[in-house]
Motif scaffolding. Sequence first.
Motif, PDB file in Angstrom:
ATOM      1  N   LYS A  11      31.405 -51.591  87.794  1.00  0.00           N
ATOM      2  CA  LYS A  11      31.748 -50.161  87.832  1.00  0.00           C
ATOM      3  C   LYS A  11      32.868 -49.785  86.874  1.00  0.00           C
ATOM      4  CE  LYS A  11      34.891 -50.230  91.793  1.00  0.00           C
ATOM      5  NZ  LYS A  11      34.835 -51.487  92.498  1.00  0.00           N
ATOM      6  N   SER A  12      33.727 -50.713  86.530  1.00  0.00           N
ATOM      7  CA  SER A  12      34.828 -50.370  85.616  1.00  0.00           C
ATOM      8  C   SER A  12      34.326 -50.073  84.202  1.00  0.00           C
ATOM      9  CB  SER A  12      35.863 -51.492  85.578  1.00  0.00           C
ATOM     10  OG  SER A  12      35.310 -52.657  84.993  1.00  0.00           O
ATOM     11  N   ILE A  13      33.140 -50.559  83.867  1.00  0.00           N
ATOM     12  CA  ILE A  13      32.606 -50.293  82.518  1.00  0.00           C
ATOM     13  C   ILE A  13      31.392 -49.366  82.521  1.00  0.00           C
ATOM     14  CG2 ILE A  13      33.481 -52.444  81.528  1.00  0.00           C
ATOM     15  CD1 ILE A  13      30.532 -53.476  81.783  1.00  0.00           C
ATOM     16  N   ASP A  14      30.790 -49.135  83.717  1.00  0.00           N
ATOM     17  CA  ASP A  14      29.575 -48.309  83.757  1.00  0.00           C
ATOM     18  C   ASP A  14      29.429 -47.660  85.132  1.00  0.00           C
ATOM     19  OD1 ASP A  14      27.068 -47.169  83.526  1.00  0.00           O
ATOM     20  OD2 ASP A  14      26.043 -49.022  82.967  1.00  0.00           O
ATOM     21  N   ARG A  15      30.043 -46.498  85.300  1.00  0.00           N
ATOM     22  CA  ARG A  15      29.943 -45.782  86.579  1.00  0.00           C
ATOM     23  C   ARG A  15      28.629 -45.007  86.703  1.00  0.00           C
ATOM     24  NH1 ARG A  15      34.466 -46.496  89.527  1.00  0.00           N
ATOM     25  NH2 ARG A  15      36.366 -46.853  88.363  1.00  0.00           N
ATOM     26  N   SER A  16      27.814 -45.015  85.657  1.00  0.00           N
ATOM     27  CA  SER A  16      26.545 -44.282  85.703  1.00  0.00           C
ATOM     28  C   SER A  16      25.400 -45.122  86.268  1.00  0.00           C
ATOM     29  CB  SER A  16      26.172 -43.789  84.300  1.00  0.00           C
ATOM     30  OG  SER A  16      25.886 -44.892  83.453  1.00  0.00           O
ATOM     31  N   MET A  17      25.674 -46.336  86.707  1.00  0.00           N
ATOM     32  CA  MET A  17      24.627 -47.188  87.273  1.00  0.00           C
ATOM     33  C   MET A  17      23.943 -46.493  88.445  1.00  0.00           C
ATOM     34  SD  MET A  17      26.375 -50.956  87.307  1.00  0.00           S
ATOM     35  CE  MET A  17      27.956 -50.355  87.888  1.00  0.00           C
ATOM     36  N   VAL A  18      22.653 -46.782  88.621  1.00  0.00           N
ATOM     37  CA  VAL A  18      21.879 -46.204  89.716  1.00  0.00           C
ATOM     38  C   VAL A  18      21.180 -47.340  90.468  1.00  0.00           C
ATOM     39  CG1 VAL A  18      19.947 -44.684  90.327  1.00  0.00           C
ATOM     40  CG2 VAL A  18      21.493 -44.059  88.442  1.00  0.00           C
ATOM     41  N   ILE A  19      21.371 -47.349  91.775  1.00  0.00           N
ATOM     42  CA  ILE A  19      20.662 -48.294  92.639  1.00  0.00           C
ATOM     43  C   ILE A  19      19.418 -47.568  93.129  1.00  0.00           C
ATOM     44  CG2 ILE A  19      20.746 -49.599  94.800  1.00  0.00           C
ATOM     45  CD1 ILE A  19      23.835 -49.776  94.323  1.00  0.00           C
ATOM     46  N   GLU A  20      18.244 -48.191  92.936  1.00  0.00           N
ATOM     47  CA  GLU A  20      17.005 -47.481  93.270  1.00  0.00           C
ATOM     48  C   GLU A  20      15.900 -48.421  93.733  1.00  0.00           C
ATOM     49  OE1 GLU A  20      16.303 -45.425  89.595  1.00  0.00           O
ATOM     50  OE2 GLU A  20      15.520 -47.199  88.598  1.00  0.00           O
ATOM     51  N   GLU A  21      14.881 -47.809  94.290  1.00  0.00           N
ATOM     52  CA  GLU A  21      13.621 -48.467  94.657  1.00  0.00           C
ATOM     53  C   GLU A  21      13.764 -49.592  95.670  1.00  0.00           C
ATOM     54  OE1 GLU A  21      10.582 -49.228  91.711  1.00  0.00           O
ATOM     55  OE2 GLU A  21      11.771 -48.157  90.215  1.00  0.00           O
ATOM     56  N   ILE A  22      14.728 -49.513  96.553  1.00  0.00           N
ATOM     57  CA  ILE A  22      14.833 -50.545  97.581  1.00  0.00           C
ATOM     58  C   ILE A  22      13.669 -50.369  98.549  1.00  0.00           C
ATOM     59  CG2 ILE A  22      16.217 -51.443  99.490  1.00  0.00           C
ATOM     60  CD1 ILE A  22      18.698 -50.613  97.831  1.00  0.00           C
ATOM     61  N   LYS A  23      12.877 -51.434  98.694  1.00  0.00           N
ATOM     62  CA  LYS A  23      11.666 -51.333  99.510  1.00  0.00           C
ATOM     63  C   LYS A  23      11.203 -52.705  99.977  1.00  0.00           C
ATOM     64  CE  LYS A  23       9.261 -50.934  95.126  1.00  0.00           C
ATOM     65  NZ  LYS A  23       8.526 -50.017  94.272  1.00  0.00           N
ATOM     66  N   LEU A  24      10.517 -52.694 101.111  1.00  0.00           N
ATOM     67  CA  LEU A  24       9.884 -53.904 101.623  1.00  0.00           C
ATOM     68  C   LEU A  24       8.637 -54.167 100.797  1.00  0.00           C
ATOM     69  CD1 LEU A  24       9.829 -56.077 103.893  1.00  0.00           C
ATOM     70  CD2 LEU A  24       8.306 -54.518 105.136  1.00  0.00           C
ATOM     71  N   MET A  25       8.485 -55.386 100.309  1.00  0.00           N
ATOM     72  CA  MET A  25       7.326 -55.760  99.504  1.00  0.00           C
ATOM     73  C   MET A  25       6.287 -56.516 100.319  1.00  0.00           C
ATOM     74  SD  MET A  25       8.074 -54.360  96.698  1.00  0.00           S
ATOM     75  CE  MET A  25       6.730 -54.937  95.693  1.00  0.00           C
ATOM     76  N   GLN A  26       6.780 -57.326 101.258  1.00  0.00           N
ATOM     77  CA  GLN A  26       5.855 -58.185 102.001  1.00  0.00           C
ATOM     78  C   GLN A  26       6.533 -58.655 103.272  1.00  0.00           C
ATOM     79  OE1 GLN A  26       4.540 -61.367  99.488  1.00  0.00           O
ATOM     80  NE2 GLN A  26       3.651 -62.532 101.156  1.00  0.00           N
ATOM     81  N   LYS A  27       5.747 -58.830 104.319  1.00  0.00           N
ATOM     82  CA  LYS A  27       6.224 -59.473 105.539  1.00  0.00           C
ATOM     83  C   LYS A  27       5.069 -60.191 106.192  1.00  0.00           C
ATOM     84  CE  LYS A  27       5.880 -57.997 109.677  1.00  0.00           C
ATOM     85  NZ  LYS A  27       4.955 -58.498 110.673  1.00  0.00           N
ATOM     86  N   SER A  28       5.379 -61.282 106.853  1.00  0.00           N
ATOM     87  CA  SER A  28       4.349 -62.018 107.582  1.00  0.00           C
ATOM     88  C   SER A  28       4.937 -62.524 108.885  1.00  0.00           C
ATOM     89  CB  SER A  28       3.824 -63.188 106.739  1.00  0.00           C
ATOM     90  OG  SER A  28       4.855 -64.118 106.487  1.00  0.00           O
ATOM     91  N   GLY A  29       4.036 -62.801 109.825  1.00  0.00           N
ATOM     92  CA  GLY A  29       4.427 -63.321 111.124  1.00  0.00           C
ATOM     93  C   GLY A  29       4.492 -62.244 112.174  1.00  0.00           C
TER      94      GLY A  29
END
Length: 157
Positions: free
Chosen positions: A128-146
């Motif tokens: 963050k000290s060099i790039d405050r424009s970062m964006v966290i995105e697309e957090i999602k479950l891809m797969q689950k079993s059991g």
Amino acid sequence: MDFTHFNEEGRAHMVEVGRKNDTKRIAKAYGKVRMKKETIEMIKDGLIKKGDVLSVAQVGGIMGSKKTSELIPMCHNIFITGSNIRFNILEESIEIESEVKTVGKTGVEMEALTAVSMAALTIYDMCKSIDRSMVIEEIKLMQKSGGKSGEFIRKDD
């Protein structure tokens, strides 16, 4: 005392899982941190002041998976038998994939999602000290079993 606001018919309570069978359960989740090309290059070249970004983010993600029940109010405390974080460095983003495993009565979807989230937040914190424009995105479950609900594999990607 009036306990009517929190009862079994209604509001906040943890789901009872004691009668469920123990099964092997695996969940995979995905997320991405978009950033400037220059930030990617600094990460690759080891020039971030706080240290090795991906190594620290991997540990942060694994720790996050282990602490999920402390962060998510109705999430069960789960014995995790395995947790890993992998990264894919692209030109303007870092993709994150987590895989969490257990043998138990409830799944590890929340642990996998928390692992990705914590890894992404760790990357953000370290850069963050060099790039405050970062964006966290697309957090999602891809797969689950059991478990009783069986297998889920995301099809839209």
